[in-house]
Design a protein around this motif. Structure first.
Motif, short mmCIF file in Angstrom:
data_model
loop_
_atom_site.label_atom_id
_atom_site.label_comp_id
_atom_site.label_asym_id
_atom_site.label_seq_id
_atom_site.Cartn_x
_atom_site.Cartn_y
_atom_site.Cartn_z
N ALA A 46 -12.97 63.82 49.04
CA ALA A 46 -13.74 62.91 49.28
C ALA A 46 -14.68 62.76 50.44
N HIS A 47 -14.05 63.89 51.51
CA HIS A 47 -14.89 63.83 52.62
C HIS A 47 -16.22 64.74 52.41
N GLU A 48 -16.12 65.77 51.33
CA GLU A 48 -17.27 66.58 51.07
C GLU A 48 -18.13 65.60 50.25
N GLU A 49 -17.67 64.84 49.45
CA GLU A 49 -18.38 63.92 48.65
C GLU A 49 -19.35 62.81 49.69
N VAL A 50 -18.76 62.50 50.37
CA VAL A 50 -19.36 61.42 51.43
C VAL A 50 -20.51 62.45 52.32
N ARG A 51 -20.17 63.58 52.86
CA ARG A 51 -21.11 64.45 53.47
C ARG A 51 -22.31 64.57 52.62
N ASN A 52 -22.04 64.89 51.27
CA ASN A 52 -22.91 65.14 50.29
C ASN A 52 -23.99 63.76 50.17
N LEU A 53 -23.47 62.68 50.03
CA LEU A 53 -24.14 61.41 50.05
C LEU A 53 -24.86 60.97 51.45
N LEU A 54 -24.55 61.73 52.51
CA LEU A 54 -25.29 61.78 53.78
C LEU A 54 -26.51 62.59 53.70
N GLY A 55 -26.30 63.87 53.45
CA GLY A 55 -27.29 64.63 53.03
C GLY A 55 -28.51 64.23 52.12
N TYR A 109 -29.12 61.24 51.26
CA TYR A 109 -29.88 60.06 51.72
C TYR A 109 -31.34 60.88 52.59
N CYS A 110 -30.89 61.77 53.49
CA CYS A 110 -31.99 62.31 54.21
C CYS A 110 -33.01 63.14 53.44
N GLU A 111 -32.47 63.81 52.27
CA GLU A 111 -33.35 64.48 51.30
C GLU A 111 -34.40 63.51 50.71
N GLY A 165 -35.01 56.87 44.55
CA GLY A 165 -33.76 57.71 44.66
C GLY A 165 -32.85 56.93 45.67
N LEU A 166 -33.59 56.38 46.74
CA LEU A 166 -33.14 55.55 47.99
C LEU A 166 -32.34 54.56 47.35
N GLY A 167 -33.23 53.68 46.30
CA GLY A 167 -32.65 52.63 45.79
C GLY A 167 -31.41 52.87 45.03
N ARG A 168 -31.38 54.01 44.04
CA ARG A 168 -30.23 54.41 43.29
C ARG A 168 -28.95 54.81 44.21
N LEU A 169 -29.14 55.25 45.63
CA LEU A 169 -28.10 55.54 46.34
C LEU A 169 -27.45 54.16 47.00
N SER A 170 -28.24 52.92 46.76
CA SER A 170 -27.61 51.85 47.26
C SER A 170 -27.58 50.72 46.17
N ALA A 171 -27.59 51.20 45.00
CA ALA A 171 -27.40 50.44 43.87
C ALA A 171 -26.38 49.46 43.68
N ASP A 172 -25.18 50.01 44.54
CA ASP A 172 -23.84 49.23 44.42
C ASP A 172 -23.64 48.36 46.05
#
Length: 141
Positions: free
Chosen positions: A3-12, A14-16, A25-32
């Motif tokens: 889970a820690h790595e999954e969260v780190r990947n989401l942070l990265g 977002y930056c990409e 893509g930003l919208g998809r990250l915040s869809a929920d």
């Protein structure tokens, strides 16, 4: 992956997508989820609103905002299917004169959830601590 790595990947991720001006893509990250300001006031909720916010607010030059978003020092706490993360950020932008400048720095306070084995943002809070010249990055709304 933990889970820690999954969260780190989401942070990265977002930056990409931010640096690629991939507003959908930003919208998809915040869809929920939703975005809130430093006082906890909602700025946008769901994919469509988040996409509209960023596409309206951020200036783009030949398809790019000419930025590099950096997220550092994530402190992640996982509770079964949810997670909290505190991190710091810096935003660099290359101006029209070619000079790379730090234009913003602050903190994120994020919450995440795991649904059907997939981690996603549920809330992102922006806390802007330092601000440089943002006129080449954002529009006044």
């Amino acid at each position: 992956m933990s889970a820690h790595e999954e969260v780190r990947n989401l942070l990265g991720t977002y930056c990409e997508v931010m640096d690629a001006a991939d507003w959908e893509g930003l919208g998809r990250l915040s869809a929920d989820g939703h975005l809130v300001d430093e006082k906890g006031r909602e700025i946008a909720r769901g994919a469509e609103a988040v996409t509209a916010l960023w596409s309206t607010m951020v200036r783009v030059y030949d398809g790019s905002p000419r930025t590099r978003h950096l997220v550092t020092g994530p402190v992640i706490t996982v509770h079964e299917e949810t997670a909290l993360c505190r991190s710091t950020f810096a935003v660099l932008q290359q101006g029209q004169d070619g000079v790379l400048r730090a234009i913003a720095a602050g903190r994120y306070r994020d919450t995440f959830a795991c649904t059907d084995g997939t981690w996603h943002f549920t809330e992102r809070q922006f806390l802007l601590d330092n601000q440089g010249d943002m006129s080449g990055h954002t529009r006044d709304l």
